[in-house]
Design a protein around this motif. Structure first.
Motif, PDB file in Angstrom:
ATOM      1  N   LYS A 184       0.829  -1.206   0.000  1.00 15.44           N
ATOM      2  CA  LYS A 184       0.000   0.000   0.000  1.00 15.44           C
ATOM      3  C   LYS A 184       0.863   1.257   0.000  1.00 15.44           C
ATOM      4  CE  LYS A 184      -4.191  -1.812   2.202  1.00 15.44           C
ATOM      5  NZ  LYS A 184      -5.116  -1.676   3.362  1.00 15.44           N
ATOM      6  N   LEU A 185       1.944   1.229   0.759  1.00 13.77           N
ATOM      7  CA  LEU A 185       2.833   2.388   0.788  1.00 13.77           C
ATOM      8  C   LEU A 185       3.535   2.581  -0.552  1.00 13.77           C
ATOM      9  CD1 LEU A 185       4.398   1.947   4.347  1.00 13.77           C
ATOM     10  CD2 LEU A 185       2.821   3.734   3.630  1.00 13.77           C
ATOM     11  N   GLU A 186       3.956   1.494  -1.161  1.00 13.11           N
ATOM     12  CA  GLU A 186       4.655   1.603  -2.444  1.00 13.11           C
ATOM     13  C   GLU A 186       3.732   2.050  -3.563  1.00 13.11           C
ATOM     14  OE1 GLU A 186       6.235  -2.306  -2.831  1.00 13.11           O
ATOM     15  OE2 GLU A 186       8.116  -1.835  -1.762  1.00 13.11           O
ATOM     16  N   MET A 187       2.432   1.858  -3.407  1.00 14.88           N
ATOM     17  CA  MET A 187       1.476   2.274  -4.434  1.00 14.88           C
ATOM     18  C   MET A 187       1.139   3.755  -4.361  1.00 14.88           C
ATOM     19  SD  MET A 187      -1.152  -0.990  -4.378  1.00 14.88           S
ATOM     20  CE  MET A 187      -2.359  -0.106  -5.372  1.00 14.88           C
ATOM     21  N   ILE A 188       1.555   4.444  -3.305  1.00 13.20           N
ATOM     22  CA  ILE A 188       1.267   5.879  -3.186  1.00 13.20           C
ATOM     23  C   ILE A 188       2.004   6.630  -4.283  1.00 13.20           C
ATOM     24  CG2 ILE A 188       1.503   7.917  -1.723  1.00 13.20           C
ATOM     25  CD1 ILE A 188       1.246   6.128   0.703  1.00 13.20           C
ATOM     26  N   ASP A 189       1.274   7.347  -5.103  1.00 12.93           N
ATOM     27  CA  ASP A 189       1.850   8.091  -6.221  1.00 12.93           C
ATOM     28  C   ASP A 189       1.410   9.546  -6.106  1.00 12.93           C
ATOM     29  OD1 ASP A 189       3.091   8.816  -8.541  1.00 12.93           O
ATOM     30  OD2 ASP A 189       1.527   8.040  -9.862  1.00 12.93           O
ATOM     31  N   THR A 190       2.286  10.380  -5.626  1.00 13.99           N
ATOM     32  CA  THR A 190       1.979  11.792  -5.438  1.00 13.99           C
ATOM     33  C   THR A 190       3.273  12.592  -5.464  1.00 13.99           C
ATOM     34  OG1 THR A 190       0.886  13.400  -3.970  1.00 13.99           O
ATOM     35  CG2 THR A 190       2.104  11.615  -2.925  1.00 13.99           C
ATOM     36  N   ASP A 191       3.140  13.895  -5.619  1.00 13.68           N
ATOM     37  CA  ASP A 191       4.330  14.751  -5.646  1.00 13.68           C
ATOM     38  C   ASP A 191       5.072  14.742  -4.319  1.00 13.68           C
ATOM     39  OD1 ASP A 191       4.165  15.469  -8.237  1.00 13.68           O
ATOM     40  OD2 ASP A 191       3.154  17.375  -7.904  1.00 13.68           O
ATOM     41  N   GLY A 192       4.315  14.879  -3.242  1.00 17.20           N
ATOM     42  CA  GLY A 192       4.969  14.965  -1.939  1.00 17.20           C
ATOM     43  C   GLY A 192       3.983  14.685  -0.822  1.00 17.20           C
ATOM     44  N   LEU A 193       4.498  14.709   0.386  1.00 18.58           N
ATOM     45  CA  LEU A 193       3.690  14.467   1.584  1.00 18.58           C
ATOM     46  C   LEU A 193       3.765  15.694   2.472  1.00 18.58           C
ATOM     47  CD1 LEU A 193       4.949  10.848   2.367  1.00 18.58           C
ATOM     48  CD2 LEU A 193       2.941  11.495   1.025  1.00 18.58           C
ATOM     49  N   PRO A 194       3.008  16.751   2.130  1.00 13.33           N
ATOM     50  CA  PRO A 194       3.128  17.998   2.910  1.00 13.33           C
ATOM     51  C   PRO A 194       2.677  17.850   4.355  1.00 13.33           C
ATOM     52  CG  PRO A 194       1.270  18.115   1.383  1.00 13.33           C
ATOM     53  CD  PRO A 194       2.033  16.867   1.046  1.00 13.33           C
ATOM     54  N   MET A 195       1.694  16.976   4.608  1.00 12.31           N
ATOM     55  CA  MET A 195       1.194  16.782   5.970  1.00 12.31           C
ATOM     56  C   MET A 195       1.692  15.471   6.572  1.00 12.31           C
ATOM     57  SD  MET A 195      -0.580  19.432   6.821  1.00 12.31           S
ATOM     58  CE  MET A 195       0.488  20.499   5.867  1.00 12.31           C
ATOM     59  N   ALA A 196       2.726  14.911   5.982  1.00 12.16           N
ATOM     60  CA  ALA A 196       3.419  13.729   6.519  1.00 12.16           C
ATOM     61  C   ALA A 196       2.445  12.595   6.836  1.00 12.16           C
ATOM     62  CB  ALA A 196       4.249  14.122   7.735  1.00 12.16           C
ATOM     63  N   GLU A 197       2.301  12.268   8.138  1.00 18.15           N
ATOM     64  CA  GLU A 197       1.562  11.062   8.511  1.00 18.15           C
ATOM     65  C   GLU A 197       0.082  11.135   8.149  1.00 18.15           C
ATOM     66  OE1 GLU A 197       0.911  13.873  11.829  1.00 18.15           O
ATOM     67  OE2 GLU A 197       2.608  13.312  10.597  1.00 18.15           O
ATOM     68  N   LYS A 198      -0.521  12.325   8.162  1.00 17.57           N
ATOM     69  CA  LYS A 198      -1.940  12.425   7.830  1.00 17.57           C
ATOM     70  C   LYS A 198      -2.171  12.144   6.349  1.00 17.57           C
ATOM     71  CE  LYS A 198      -4.753  13.083  10.113  1.00 17.57           C
ATOM     72  NZ  LYS A 198      -5.540  12.122  10.929  1.00 17.57           N
ATOM     73  N   ILE A 200      -0.335  10.150   4.495  1.00 15.92           N
ATOM     74  CA  ILE A 200      -0.165   8.696   4.328  1.00 15.92           C
ATOM     75  C   ILE A 200      -1.404   7.958   4.819  1.00 15.92           C
ATOM     76  CG2 ILE A 200       1.130   6.707   5.177  1.00 15.92           C
ATOM     77  CD1 ILE A 200       3.629   8.325   4.981  1.00 15.92           C
ATOM     78  N   GLU A 201      -1.968   8.393   5.947  1.00 16.92           N
ATOM     79  CA  GLU A 201      -3.166   7.724   6.470  1.00 16.92           C
ATOM     80  C   GLU A 201      -4.303   7.772   5.450  1.00 16.92           C
ATOM     81  OE1 GLU A 201      -6.508   8.137  10.025  1.00 16.92           O
ATOM     82  OE2 GLU A 201      -4.855   9.563   9.902  1.00 16.92           O
ATOM     83  N   GLU A 202      -4.487   8.912   4.784  1.00 21.71           N
ATOM     84  CA  GLU A 202      -5.570   9.022   3.824  1.00 21.71           C
ATOM     85  C   GLU A 202      -5.347   8.121   2.611  1.00 21.71           C
ATOM     86  OE1 GLU A 202      -6.445  13.031   2.809  1.00 21.71           O
ATOM     87  OE2 GLU A 202      -6.587  13.701   4.885  1.00 21.71           O
ATOM     88  N   TYR A 203      -4.097   7.845   2.291  1.00 22.85           N
ATOM     89  CA  TYR A 203      -3.813   6.964   1.158  1.00 22.85           C
ATOM     90  C   TYR A 203      -4.011   5.495   1.509  1.00 22.85           C
ATOM     91  CZ  TYR A 203      -2.008  10.230  -2.335  1.00 22.85           C
ATOM     92  OH  TYR A 203      -1.891  11.207  -3.294  1.00 22.85           O
ATOM     93  N   ILE A 204      -3.607   5.081   2.703  1.00 24.80           N
ATOM     94  CA  ILE A 204      -3.583   3.645   3.002  1.00 24.80           C
ATOM     95  C   ILE A 204      -4.816   3.148   3.736  1.00 24.80           C
ATOM     96  CG2 ILE A 204      -1.069   3.654   3.070  1.00 24.80           C
ATOM     97  CD1 ILE A 204      -1.189   3.541   6.092  1.00 24.80           C
ATOM     98  N   SER A 205      -5.598   4.046   4.349  1.00 18.61           N
ATOM     99  CA  SER A 205      -6.731   3.579   5.151  1.00 18.61           C
ATOM    100  C   SER A 205      -8.021   3.499   4.354  1.00 18.61           C
ATOM    101  CB  SER A 205      -6.940   4.501   6.363  1.00 18.61           C
ATOM    102  OG  SER A 205      -7.260   5.820   5.936  1.00 18.61           O
ATOM    103  N   GLY A 206      -8.147   4.287   3.248  1.00 20.73           N
ATOM    104  CA  GLY A 206      -9.382   4.260   2.478  1.00 20.73           C
ATOM    105  C   GLY A 206     -10.519   4.926   3.234  1.00 20.73           C
TER     106      GLY A 206
END
Length: 467
Positions: A184-198, A200-206
């Motif tokens: 799930k983490l490797e599938m994240i495709d975005t420019d950056g993570l401006p809000m860090a953990e939040k 990532i949570e929105e990408y992996i939790s659905g």
């Protein structure tokens, strides 16, 4: 390298052209990230070299003999080397070598580990995670000296190249859960993570519109370590002091380290008080509103419940104004400098609270029950859970306003069904209530003594179920 790093266009990008033992070199480093003492020491050693010292293989001689530093690596590609330099390490390009030498002599601006504000305890450690991933992994390893502790490194973000660490104990954690999370983490495709953990949570939790948190956050290394021993998987993100714990159920968000820093009986009492506060924060305000609207539901000895006077503003509008007012005050407190916090408290307590009651905007009972609900909200250990419970409270207020007692009962039923249907990384969110499991259910309510907790949570499918 000069073109890829745009040395001429960024004042903090340093290119140091060198020549040692008749061989031209170039050192690329970002000002502020490089450790001057280490790089200066290496350059002093290079200055003593002769031409024959670097023959016949200059790259091998430098890596194995003449760079006296631990964190040294090599890069085959200029793009890879450029990305590494942007992350902090220094790159040494040597004439005659077909690889770039990476010297990880970097230092990040970082604060000292301090006790987190949201997870304070009376007794216990006072260190907490910081914004630097290497510090956080070291704080975790300090408490988990297990040979099977794994720290898997990832980079996420096409432009930000944010450092991510998946942390777990290999002999305990479910291998399939770890692999699933990694994919799930490797599938994240975005420019950056401006809000860090939040982010990532929105990408992996659905389930993006779900108000309830499906991961737990902690800034305490001891809390993170205890979850590792249970079989959870942690996600550590560079730039954030919050470590993500996966998976997390509703019961996990109601636990606090203070309960385990006291004797079991005291811890059980504190947990009961906390549960009562959380339940009150959700149900007491809609229940009071129901009894205020329908006084005939009350027995004779409880007829005093309800406002003595109707007031200028309708009761339902009073609740909505008060809820919005508390959120405004909370946001104002976040943006208020600490030196003005006392003044803000005086304004909220005297000018807004007392005067609004005197002019008839609010009744005393509304202020009382709203204060009870607010205290229960702030007593919730998980900040994210408290915000979700607040939305449920407002939903129940609307249900009572529209449908009365039927709305209150149906609203609570829908809320329970919603939680029962939720899953956190394929784990039932309402476990151990539904599906029911006796021993974990007992541990949730009683805060069992640690010597008696000799089994790891079954829902995590640990490879080693026995503690």
């Amino acid at each position: 390298m000069h073109e890829r790093l745009a040395v001429d266009q960024s004042f903090d990008m340093i290119q140091r052209d060198l020549e040692y033992a008749g061989i031209k070199m170039a050192l690329f480093v970002i000002d502020g990230f490089g450790k001057d003492e280490i790089l200066l020491y290496i350059m002093q050693l290079f200055a003593e070299l002769e031409t024959e010292d670097l023959e016949p293989n200059v790259l091998k001689k430098l890596l194995e003999r003449y760079i006296p530093y631990i964190e040294v690596d090599e890069a085959n590609d200029l793009n890879e080397a450029s990305d590494l330099v942007l992350g902090g390490p220094a790159a040494l390009v040597v004439e005659g070598a077909n690889k770039v030498i990476i010297i990880d002599a970097r230092t990040y601006p970082a604060r000292s580990p301090e006790e987190p504000d949201l997870e304070r305890v009376v007794r216990g450690s006072r260190d907490g995670y910081v914004e630097t991933i290497v510090f956080n992994t070291a704080l975790t390893r300090r408490r988990v000296r297990d040979r099977s502790l794994r720290m898997q490194y990832l980079q996420i973000g096409r432009r930000s190249k944010t450092d991510i660490c998946i942390c777990y104990i290999e002999d305990i954690a479910d291998k399939h859960r770890v692999e699933s999370l990694k994919k799930k983490l490797e599938m994240i495709d975005t420019d950056g993570l401006p809000m860090a953990e939040k982010t990532i949570e929105e990408y992996i939790s659905g389930r993006h519109w779900n108000p309830y948190p499906t991961v737990r956050y902690t800034e305490r290394p001891d809390t993170a370590a205890s979850h590792l021993y249970e079989g959870h998987v942690l996600i550590i993100i560079d730039g954030s002091p919050s470590v993500m714990i996966t998976p997390a159920t509703y019961a996990h968000h109601l636990q606090h380290a203070e309960e385990y820093r006291q004797k079991p009986l005291i811890g059980a009492y504190l947990r009961f008080v906390r549960f009562f506060a959380v339940i009150a924060s959700i149900f007491i305000l809609p229940l009071y509103y129901l009894f205020a609207k329908h006084a005939d539901y009350l027995p004779a000895n409880l007829q005093y419940i309800g406002p003595d006077e109707a007031g200028v503003v309708p009761l339902f509008v009073q609740f909505l104004l008060a809820e919005i007012g508390i959120d405004i005050l909370r946001m104002a407190a976040i943006h208020t400098p600490s030196s003005l916090a006392t003044a803000l408290g005086l304004v909220a307590a005297i000018m807004i609270g007392e005067v609004s009651v005197q002019v008839g905007w609010f009744s005393h009972e509304v202020v009382l029950y709203l204060a009870v609900a607010a205290i229960g909200t702030y007593a919730t250990p998980s900040y994210e859970l408290s915000l979700a419970n607040r939305l449920v409270r407002i939903f129940l207020l609307f249900a009572v306003a529209l449908f009365g007692a039927i709305g209150y009962i149906v609203g609570i039923t829908l809320w329970i069904l919603y939680l029962v249907r939720m899953k956190s990384f394929n784990v039932a969110y309402f476990w151990p209530f539904i599906p029911f499991s006796y021993r974990p259910f007992r541990d949730v309510f009683l805060r069992s003594p640690i010597p008696l907790k000799n089994r790891r949570p079954a829902f995590l499918h640990p490879r080693d179920p026995d503690r």
